[in-house]
Design an enzyme around this catalytic site. Structure first.
Site: not given
Ligand code: GRF
Length: 225
Positions: A149, A113, A140, A111
């Protein structure tokens, strides 16, 4: 690395800019993966268009069609497993996954984050980082465990919080780093360079300096490894 590209499945929920970063790295030949499918829980996810444009098959498993979370998870697992992926990537996937799902993909579920974990787990990380007055924020990539997370961190990148930042300006600065480190973590994984010991991720059998932090200035070095 030699051999066939590693089959992966990517899960998204929205904009899909991290997906686009993976597609770009793959097309450029720097990421030895074959994206078997992009699956979204949201039929309106913009990211589905990025997958179409790249000729990657897409599927939608709409969570609203399931009354129980476990049923949604089961349908998602079925859809994923049809592609026999070595790795499943949550790239902006905004649903919380249950224990059975996470156990099924243990050690092969990543994932991204938008914070320097363990700081700011959960949602609205940029607003919370500003409210806390933190000087450094970032992103991260981690293995997913049942601790939300809280799974072992593979790589992080930090950015400064600047005077006058809003949640949007900070989010944009962090997002650029997300696009950089997510492909790096995927590459390390498919090259078989990652292992976990005592809940800590090792790269080539060693703990990375600074708890895995990759400074932006390392970009050139990382990209050519
Ligand atoms: C990113 O900031 C990711 O870290 C978070 O949601 C956002 C998704 O952005 N979990 P995208 O859909 O990849 O543009």
């Amino acid at each position: 690395m030699s051999g066939a590209p590693a089959p992966v499945v990517i899960l998204i929920s929205g904009r899909g800019s991290n997906l686009q970063a993976i597609l770009d790295e793959t097309r450029s030949g720097r990421l030895p993966i074959k994206i078997r499918a992009v699956i979204s829980n949201n039929p309106e996810a913009e990211g589905l268009q990025h997958a179409h444009a790249a000729g990657v098959p897409t599927e939608v498993i709409d969570h609203r069609a399931y009354s129980e979370r476990t049923q949604f998870d089961a349908a998602l697992m079925q859809a994923i497993d049809r592609h026999s992926p070595r790795l499943v990537i949550l790239a902006g996937f905004m649903r919380i996954l249950g224990e059975t799902f996470i156990r099924h993909y243990a050690g092969r579920l990543l994932n991204i984050h938008p914070s320097l974990l363990p700081a700011f787990k959960g949602l609205n990380t940029h607003v919370r980082a500003l409210a806390a007055g933190t000087a450094q924020h970032g992103a991260s990539v981690h293995f997913v465990t049942n601790d939300l997370d809280g799974g072992p961190v593979i790589v992080q990148a930090s950015v400064p919080v600047r005077t006058g930042d809003t949640a949007d300006t900070l989010a944009a600065r962090v997002l650029r780093e997300e696009h950089r480190i997510l492909p790096i973590a995927i590459r390390w994984f498919v090259e078989g360079r990652l292992s976990i010991r005592n809940r800590q991720v090792l790269l080539d059998g060693e703990i990375r300096p600074e708890q895995g932090l990759v400074a932006a200035t390392d970009q050139r070095t990382e990209a050519t490894k």
